[in-house]
Design a protein around this motif. Structure first.
Motif, PDB file in Angstrom:
ATOM      1  N   VAL A  44       2.726 -49.005   3.303  1.00  0.00           N
ATOM      2  CA  VAL A  44       3.307 -50.267   2.846  1.00  0.00           C
ATOM      3  C   VAL A  44       3.866 -50.107   1.447  1.00  0.00           C
ATOM      4  O   VAL A  44       4.989 -50.525   1.154  1.00  0.00           O
ATOM      5  CB  VAL A  44       2.260 -51.407   2.893  1.00  0.00           C
ATOM      6  CG1 VAL A  44       2.766 -52.651   2.168  1.00  0.00           C
ATOM      7  CG2 VAL A  44       1.900 -51.728   4.322  1.00  0.00           C
ATOM      8  N   PHE A  45       3.112 -49.486   0.562  1.00  0.00           N
ATOM      9  CA  PHE A  45       3.569 -49.344  -0.819  1.00  0.00           C
ATOM     10  C   PHE A  45       4.788 -48.432  -0.904  1.00  0.00           C
ATOM     11  O   PHE A  45       5.731 -48.714  -1.635  1.00  0.00           O
ATOM     12  CB  PHE A  45       2.443 -48.809  -1.707  1.00  0.00           C
ATOM     13  CG  PHE A  45       2.824 -48.771  -3.156  1.00  0.00           C
ATOM     14  CD1 PHE A  45       3.022 -49.952  -3.858  1.00  0.00           C
ATOM     15  CD2 PHE A  45       2.999 -47.579  -3.806  1.00  0.00           C
ATOM     16  CE1 PHE A  45       3.389 -49.936  -5.187  1.00  0.00           C
ATOM     17  CE2 PHE A  45       3.364 -47.548  -5.136  1.00  0.00           C
ATOM     18  CZ  PHE A  45       3.556 -48.731  -5.828  1.00  0.00           C
ATOM     19  N   ALA A  46       4.803 -47.352  -0.142  1.00  0.00           N
ATOM     20  CA  ALA A  46       5.945 -46.433  -0.174  1.00  0.00           C
ATOM     21  C   ALA A  46       7.208 -47.126   0.324  1.00  0.00           C
ATOM     22  O   ALA A  46       8.283 -46.970  -0.258  1.00  0.00           O
ATOM     23  CB  ALA A  46       5.654 -45.199   0.671  1.00  0.00           C
ATOM     24  N   GLY A  47       7.073 -47.896   1.385  1.00  0.00           N
ATOM     25  CA  GLY A  47       8.234 -48.613   1.905  1.00  0.00           C
ATOM     26  C   GLY A  47       8.695 -49.717   0.979  1.00  0.00           C
ATOM     27  O   GLY A  47       9.890 -49.977   0.837  1.00  0.00           O
ATOM     28  N   SER A  50      10.433 -48.119  -2.586  1.00  0.00           N
ATOM     29  CA  SER A  50      11.574 -47.209  -2.595  1.00  0.00           C
ATOM     30  C   SER A  50      12.783 -47.907  -3.210  1.00  0.00           C
ATOM     31  O   SER A  50      13.178 -48.988  -2.804  1.00  0.00           O
ATOM     32  CB  SER A  50      11.884 -46.726  -1.172  1.00  0.00           C
ATOM     33  OG  SER A  50      12.170 -47.828  -0.352  1.00  0.00           O
ATOM     34  N   GLY A  51      13.323 -47.306  -4.239  1.00  0.00           N
ATOM     35  CA  GLY A  51      14.509 -47.831  -4.902  1.00  0.00           C
ATOM     36  C   GLY A  51      14.255 -49.007  -5.819  1.00  0.00           C
ATOM     37  O   GLY A  51      15.197 -49.606  -6.320  1.00  0.00           O
ATOM     38  N   ALA A  52      13.016 -49.360  -6.072  1.00  0.00           N
ATOM     39  CA  ALA A  52      12.714 -50.512  -6.921  1.00  0.00           C
ATOM     40  C   ALA A  52      12.483 -50.059  -8.361  1.00  0.00           C
ATOM     41  O   ALA A  52      12.081 -48.935  -8.606  1.00  0.00           O
ATOM     42  CB  ALA A  52      11.468 -51.226  -6.401  1.00  0.00           C
ATOM     43  N   GLY A  53      12.733 -50.963  -9.298  1.00  0.00           N
ATOM     44  CA  GLY A  53      12.489 -50.670 -10.702  1.00  0.00           C
ATOM     45  C   GLY A  53      11.010 -50.740 -11.023  1.00  0.00           C
ATOM     46  O   GLY A  53      10.187 -51.087 -10.180  1.00  0.00           O
ATOM     47  N   SER A  58       5.378 -52.797 -10.035  1.00  0.00           N
ATOM     48  CA  SER A  58       4.141 -53.401 -10.535  1.00  0.00           C
ATOM     49  C   SER A  58       3.851 -54.719  -9.831  1.00  0.00           C
ATOM     50  O   SER A  58       2.700 -54.997  -9.468  1.00  0.00           O
ATOM     51  CB  SER A  58       4.241 -53.645 -12.043  1.00  0.00           C
ATOM     52  OG  SER A  58       4.398 -52.421 -12.723  1.00  0.00           O
ATOM     53  N   ALA A  59       4.865 -55.540  -9.635  1.00  0.00           N
ATOM     54  CA  ALA A  59       4.673 -56.819  -8.957  1.00  0.00           C
ATOM     55  C   ALA A  59       4.253 -56.600  -7.508  1.00  0.00           C
ATOM     56  O   ALA A  59       3.350 -57.275  -6.997  1.00  0.00           O
ATOM     57  CB  ALA A  59       5.963 -57.642  -9.017  1.00  0.00           C
ATOM     58  N   LYS A  60       4.895 -55.651  -6.832  1.00  0.00           N
ATOM     59  CA  LYS A  60       4.540 -55.370  -5.438  1.00  0.00           C
ATOM     60  C   LYS A  60       3.133 -54.795  -5.333  1.00  0.00           C
ATOM     61  O   LYS A  60       2.407 -55.100  -4.390  1.00  0.00           O
ATOM     62  CB  LYS A  60       5.566 -54.422  -4.819  1.00  0.00           C
ATOM     63  CG  LYS A  60       6.895 -55.101  -4.591  1.00  0.00           C
ATOM     64  CD  LYS A  60       7.928 -54.157  -4.060  1.00  0.00           C
ATOM     65  CE  LYS A  60       9.267 -54.875  -3.932  1.00  0.00           C
ATOM     66  NZ  LYS A  60      10.312 -53.991  -3.461  1.00  0.00           N
ATOM     67  N   LEU A  61       2.733 -53.990  -6.307  1.00  0.00           N
ATOM     68  CA  LEU A  61       1.379 -53.446  -6.315  1.00  0.00           C
ATOM     69  C   LEU A  61       0.355 -54.567  -6.509  1.00  0.00           C
ATOM     70  O   LEU A  61      -0.689 -54.578  -5.851  1.00  0.00           O
ATOM     71  CB  LEU A  61       1.229 -52.379  -7.403  1.00  0.00           C
ATOM     72  CG  LEU A  61      -0.093 -51.644  -7.455  1.00  0.00           C
ATOM     73  CD1 LEU A  61      -0.373 -50.940  -6.132  1.00  0.00           C
ATOM     74  CD2 LEU A  61      -0.092 -50.638  -8.584  1.00  0.00           C
ATOM     75  N   ALA A  62       0.658 -55.527  -7.367  1.00  0.00           N
ATOM     76  CA  ALA A  62      -0.244 -56.663  -7.578  1.00  0.00           C
ATOM     77  C   ALA A  62      -0.364 -57.502  -6.302  1.00  0.00           C
ATOM     78  O   ALA A  62      -1.470 -57.906  -5.918  1.00  0.00           O
ATOM     79  CB  ALA A  62       0.257 -57.524  -8.737  1.00  0.00           C
TER      80      ALA A  62
END
Length: 113
Positions: A44-47, A50-53, A58-62
């Motif tokens: 999930v995190f890799a998908g 990808s291509g994000a700043g 950080s927001a997606k990880l939270a």
């Protein structure tokens, strides 16, 4: 493989039907050692990253961390709700088989092109 003898329960451990109840530490270690969870989280995190700043990652990880906590809480509530039923050997076996079939079916569907 190694010697697979059961570990003797500690003295004074709570028991149900002669078997020692699982401890919080045992459950925590089981959850931490779950390789399927790490593979799913990594996918999930890799998908999602990808291509994000840096800020987006950080927001997606939270959000992912909050999802992990929410999912674990739901499993805890489901386990508590089914605890009485799962103490019956036949019901426990049926639930175990249903989960096994679901896991295999999910893996098969994921492998399809």
């Amino acid at each position: 493989m190694g010697n697979l003898l059961p570990v003797a329960p500690r003295a004074g451990a709570p028991r149900v039907g002669g078997a020692a109840l699982p401890t919080f530490l045992g459950g925590f270690l089981l959850a931490v050692a779950n390789p399927k969870a790490y593979v799913a989280i990594a996918a999930v995190f890799a998908g999602a990253s990808s291509g994000a700043g840096d800020l987006a990652v950080s927001a997606k990880l939270a959000v992912l961390a909050l999802m992990i906590v929410a999912i674990h809480l739901l499993w805890l509530l489901a386990g508590a709700a089914f605890a009485r039923m799962l103490r019956k050997p036949l019901a426990s076996r049926i639930v175990n088989l249903v989960f096994a079939v679901t896991l295999v079916a999910t893996a098969a569907l994921a492998a399809l092109p």
